[in-house]
Design an enzyme around this catalytic site. Structure first.
Site, PDB file in Angstrom:
ATOM      1  N   TRP A  76      -4.195  -1.725  -1.520  1.00 38.51           N
ATOM      2  CA  TRP A  76      -3.652  -2.698  -2.132  1.00 38.51           C
ATOM      3  C   TRP A  76      -4.277  -4.025  -1.185  1.00 38.51           C
ATOM      4  CZ3 TRP A  76      -3.073  -3.798  -6.395  1.00 38.51           C
ATOM      5  CH2 TRP A  76      -2.393  -5.160  -6.916  1.00 38.51           C
TER       6      TRP A  76
ATOM      7  N   ARG B  23       1.557   1.724  -6.117  1.00 35.15           N
ATOM      8  CA  ARG B  23       1.635   0.552  -4.796  1.00 35.15           C
ATOM      9  C   ARG B  23       0.032  -0.159  -4.750  1.00 35.15           C
ATOM     10  NH1 ARG B  23       6.267   1.363  -1.952  1.00 35.15           N
ATOM     11  NH2 ARG B  23       5.033   0.365  -0.642  1.00 35.15           N
TER      12      ARG B  23
ATOM     13  N   LYS C  75      -1.139  -6.298 -19.191  1.00 36.53           N
ATOM     14  CA  LYS C  75      -0.542  -7.590 -18.668  1.00 36.53           C
ATOM     15  C   LYS C  75      -2.082  -8.193 -17.910  1.00 36.53           C
ATOM     16  CE  LYS C  75       1.344  -7.757 -14.560  1.00 36.53           C
ATOM     17  NZ  LYS C  75       2.703  -8.570 -14.620  1.00 36.53           N
TER      18      LYS C  75
ATOM     19  N   CYS D  36       1.009  -0.847  -0.189  1.00 38.86           N
ATOM     20  CA  CYS D  36      -0.019  -0.216   0.286  1.00 38.86           C
ATOM     21  C   CYS D  36       0.931   0.829  -0.304  1.00 38.86           C
ATOM     22  CB  CYS D  36      -0.743   0.249   1.166  1.00 38.86           C
ATOM     23  SG  CYS D  36      -1.577  -2.057   1.824  1.00 38.86           S
TER      24      CYS D  36
ATOM     25  N   GLU E  85      10.115 -21.442 -18.066  1.00 35.20           N
ATOM     26  CA  GLU E  85       9.607 -19.835 -17.556  1.00 35.20           C
ATOM     27  C   GLU E  85      10.965 -18.767 -18.038  1.00 35.20           C
ATOM     28  OE1 GLU E  85       7.478 -17.883 -16.709  1.00 35.20           O
ATOM     29  OE2 GLU E  85       7.966 -16.252 -15.834  1.00 35.20           O
TER      30      GLU E  85
ATOM     31  N   LYS F 272      10.176 -15.571 -20.800  1.00 38.11           N
ATOM     32  CA  LYS F 272      10.449 -14.390 -20.258  1.00 38.11           C
ATOM     33  C   LYS F 272      11.839 -14.079 -22.028  1.00 38.11           C
ATOM     34  CE  LYS F 272       8.713 -13.452 -17.814  1.00 38.11           C
ATOM     35  NZ  LYS F 272       7.210 -13.922 -16.516  1.00 38.11           N
TER      36      LYS F 272
ATOM     37  N   GLU G  34       9.065 -13.097 -23.840  1.00 42.43           N
ATOM     38  CA  GLU G  34       7.827 -12.246 -24.549  1.00 42.43           C
ATOM     39  C   GLU G  34       8.535 -10.509 -24.552  1.00 42.43           C
ATOM     40  OE1 GLU G  34       5.515 -11.573 -21.173  1.00 42.43           O
ATOM     41  OE2 GLU G  34       6.990 -12.927 -19.865  1.00 42.43           O
TER      42      GLU G  34
ATOM     43  N   HIS H  19      14.968 -36.654 -29.779  1.00 39.48           N
ATOM     44  CA  HIS H  19      13.539 -37.157 -30.003  1.00 39.48           C
ATOM     45  C   HIS H  19      13.038 -35.828 -30.983  1.00 39.48           C
ATOM     46  CE1 HIS H  19      13.168 -40.128 -27.249  1.00 39.48           C
ATOM     47  NE2 HIS H  19      13.639 -39.445 -26.365  1.00 39.48           N
TER      48      HIS H  19
ATOM     49  N   ASN I 292       1.102   0.368   5.541  1.00 35.99           N
ATOM     50  CA  ASN I 292       1.753  -0.950   4.885  1.00 35.99           C
ATOM     51  C   ASN I 292       2.555  -1.613   5.521  1.00 35.99           C
ATOM     52  OD1 ASN I 292       4.271  -0.500   2.650  1.00 35.99           O
ATOM     53  ND2 ASN I 292       2.444  -2.128   2.647  1.00 35.99           N
ATOM     54  N   GLY I 293       2.060  -3.254   5.110  1.00 33.67           N
ATOM     55  CA  GLY I 293       2.665  -3.740   5.809  1.00 33.67           C
ATOM     56  C   GLY I 293       1.938  -4.576   6.390  1.00 33.67           C
TER      57      GLY I 293
HETATM   58  C1  F6R Z   1       4.300 -13.508 -18.748  1.00 36.64           C
HETATM   59  C2  F6R Z   1       2.810 -13.038 -18.273  1.00 36.64           C
HETATM   60  C3  F6R Z   1       1.973 -14.187 -18.653  1.00 36.64           C
HETATM   61  C4  F6R Z   1       0.998 -14.197 -17.481  1.00 36.64           C
HETATM   62  C5  F6R Z   1      -0.601 -14.568 -18.241  1.00 36.64           C
HETATM   63  C6  F6R Z   1      -1.792 -15.427 -16.569  1.00 36.64           C
HETATM   64  O1  F6R Z   1       5.176 -13.108 -17.565  1.00 36.64           O
HETATM   65  O2  F6R Z   1       2.550 -12.421 -17.299  1.00 36.64           O
HETATM   66  O3  F6R Z   1       2.318 -15.158 -19.040  1.00 36.64           O
HETATM   67  O4  F6R Z   1       1.267 -15.001 -16.315  1.00 36.64           O
HETATM   68  O5  F6R Z   1      -1.437 -14.318 -18.403  1.00 36.64           O
HETATM   69  O6  F6R Z   1      -1.668 -14.744 -16.345  1.00 36.64           O
HETATM   70  P1  F6R Z   1      -2.617 -14.469 -14.666  1.00 36.64           P
HETATM   71  O7  F6R Z   1      -1.622 -14.680 -13.449  1.00 36.64           O
HETATM   72  O8  F6R Z   1      -2.609 -12.896 -14.583  1.00 36.64           O
HETATM   73  O9  F6R Z   1      -3.882 -15.311 -14.890  1.00 36.64           O
END
Ligand code: F6R
Length: 607
Positions: free
Chosen positions: A75, A28, A602, A2, A479, A483, A486, A502, A101-102
């Site tokens: 938050w 935040r 996002k 927060c 993962e 990263k 993307e 394979h 906050n905490g």
């Molecule tokens: C990659 C990324 C996406 C999310 C995916 C699921 O860096 O952020 O692959 O992980 O869109 O999103 P959530 O976790 O919000 O369901």
């Protein structure tokens, strides 16, 4: 996570200044907002759920009397984002107002003691106990500052606090343990906030309040004391050179890098989850006929790692499933005995929610792990856990991934305990190791970033990468690849290393970069075999290894050596961090904006 803000002005109205400061802290948290000011012996309070602009439209946050006050942008961690749970929180008589906050870990015990003493609680938050504790202390003590000091001594967990009271209406008393707190000093005003950007338009003179300190702001300036022995601390303000935009990122060039660096703090927060929800979720998992781990993207990779954890520790077989495939693959077989552990940072991903809906229609049990209180996932889950990562602004998930793994590890360890599958000493070792992970993450970030940066320079022009691991490290490989792909737009492959022969090995030619994730676990001998088969075909080997793994060092062209000493099941968090940094610096090398990768959002709320 927060944002808190407070100010004392020599003249003028505090509320518009607090409102402006909170806007700067909106990154935040932004599910509710509130301001309390003191004037003429009274506290005025305005608060509601909603974004700051919305709440301002409904309540006019600028129209509050007084030249001193505190504010908060929330938050949610305890209690859904409703008006009564928004900060500031007050005592029974509305004479004390607190922003925090905490996380107060022992709030449930403190609350029941206070309720027994007759205190009436208005919210479901952990924070409200602080207002009532100060009220209780002020019954015996004449000093407001002393009452706050005695209160914070009783708190377990983390906090940055700013408290006002009509008992001493010219003071803001603040305290810090772990959550950030900074003071801003101007000629005619004083500020306190979670972060410098909140007051940077008013002053660029700032000082940091350290853990275990109380700072009192008054018309006479600021005074800092150690909470423990009340020793006075002399600390002068320093000049902040950041431009306001850089300050929001705490001086980091991108949110993604800031969020990578934030991981140690966030991981500490995930170790403070409420016991009862972890226990409840573990009970559901224990009783389940079958368990599906359902998610998309990075969250799916957390599920994949968790499937190894549940199997190795709790002897529970689970099915990790990509949410968009769930209905086609398992829709008809789901029944009343099925349990879905659904992982979604946003709690709003359309594919994930569709899987949940179809399972609910077939009477399955849904358990949720998310970062957003009040998200759809929290509303449709039988039990949910909030992972405590704070808002993630970079599109590429980083800190939310490691927090997810931390929570899932805690669940797997609890389940192992419940099922009596792992020895007492092993459980103790795992629990202690979990506690060490935030420090290990911190050391990796501090000591390996430069080396990763150099690797990104060296390999910046490559057209394709392989990411290979075995066992749990194959989830880390996936993962790492996601990263890189993307944010630097380099097509790459990741798969369990045993699959090379394979098919994929046909792509390898001289100089082809292959990144191996090599924890010192039961897969190590096999991964060395996989490194050799790639090396024999001319690949450039980049290995992420445990400290002193001399055998792999000799085989690798480049390596990042990390010192974990963790049990093998806990390797994903430390091993993914160099890969997050690698993706970040590769993106920079190639001139991209890592915070805003093309074509991505996002939160993916469309199917
Ligand atoms: C990659 C990324 C996406 C999310 C995916 C699921 O860096 O952020 O692959 O992980 O869109 O999103 P959530 O976790 O919000 O369901």
């Amino acid at each position: 996570m927060c944002g808190i803000f407070g100010c004392i002005l020599k003249t003028g109205q505090a509320a518009p200044v607090i409102h402006e400061g909170l806007k700067k802290l909106e990154y935040r948290g932004y599910d509710s907002v509130g301001i309390a000011t003191i004037d003429d012996g009274n506290i005025s309070l305005k608060k509601d759920s909603g974004k700051i602009d919305e709440v301002h439209q409904w309540h006019n946050l600028d129209d509050m009397p007084g030249r001193l006050g505190v504010g908060h942008t929330r938050w949610a961690t305890h209690g859904a984002p409703y008006q009564e749970n928004a900060h500031p929180h007050t005592d029974c008589k509305n004479q004390i107002a607190v922003v925090h906050n905490g996380i107060i870990e022992n709030f449930a015990e403190l609350k029941s003691e206070l309720v027994e003493k007759g205190h009436i609680f208005k919210s479901k938050t952990d924070t409200e106990v602080i207002a009532h504790l100060v009220e209780e202390k002020l019954k015996k003590l004449s000093s407001f500052v002393e009452a706050v000091r005695e209160t914070v001594k009783m708190l377990e967990g983390s906090y940055a606090l700013a408290i006002i009271s009509v008992a001493e209406p010219n003071k803001i008393v603040c305290a810090r343990k772990e959550s950030p707190l900074v003071v801003g000093v101007a000629d005619d005003s004083l500020y306190v906030a979670s972060d410098v950007p909140a007051f940077l338009s008013k002053t660029n003179k700032s000082l940091v309040i350290e853990n275990g300190e109380i700072v009192v702001l008054s018309d006479n300036g600021y005074q800092i004391h150690k909470i423990g022995d009340w020793q006075s601390v002399i600390r002068k303000p320093e000049l902040i050179e950041w431009a306001p935009e850089a300050a929001e990122k705490q001086g980091y060039p991108h949110f993604m890098l800031k969020e990578i660096h934030e991981q140690p703090i966030r991981l500490r927060d995930t170790l403070r989850l409420q016991d009862k929800y972890l226990e409840l979720m573990t009970t559901f998992l224990d009783r389940a006929g079958e368990v599906f781990l359902v998610a998309c993207g990075t969250s799916y990779h957390a599920c994949l790692a968790a499937s190894y954890l549940f199997s190795k520790l709790s002897f529970l077989a689970t099915h990790p499933v990509i949410a968009s495939e769930f209905v086609e693959q398992h829709g008809k077989s789901v029944n009343i005995d099925s349990t879905l552990l659904v992982v979604s940072q946003s709690g709003e991903t359309a594919d994930t929610l569709e899987a949940v809906e179809s399972a609910r229609l077939r009477a399955a049990t849904v358990l949720g792990l998310t970062n957003i209180v009040g998200s759809t996932l929290t509303r449709v889950s039988r039990v949910y856990i909030v992972q405590q990562s704070g808002p993630e602004i970079g599109v590429a998930a980083t800190k939310t991934f490691t927090s997810q793994i931390s929570v899932l590890s805690q669940l797997a360890i609890r389940l192992a305990k419940k099922r009596g599958k792992v020895s007492h000493t092993e459980i103790e070792d795992l629990e202690e190791s979990l506690e060490r992970i935030p420090d290990i993450a911190e050391e990796i970030i501090e000591t390996k970033e430069q080396k990763v940066k150099e690797l990104a320079k060296k390999y910046g022009n490559q057209k394709c990468f392989f990411f290979l691991g075995r066992g749990m490290a194959s989830a880390v490989a996936l993962e790492g690849k996601l990263k890189l792909m993307e944010i630097s737009y380099i097509p790459s492959l990741a798969y369990p290393a045993g699959e090379s022969k394979h098919g994929p090995i046909s792509l390898i030619e001289s100089g082809f970069p292959v990144i191996f994730i090599c924890p010192r676990d039961s897969t190590r001998r096999s991964i060395i075999g996989n490194i050799m088969e790639m090396k024999a075909r001319g690949a450039s080997i980049i290995a992420i290894i445990e400290k002193d793994d001399e055998e792999i060092k000799k085989l690798a062209d480049d390596y990042i050596e990390i010192d974990t000493g963790l049990p093998e099941v806990l390797s994903p968090i430390p091993f993914v961090i160099p890969l997050q940094l690698f993706a970040y610096y590769m993106s920079i090398e190639r001139g991209n904006d890592p915070d805003k990768p093309r074509n991505l959002a996002k939160s993916v709320t469309v199917k």
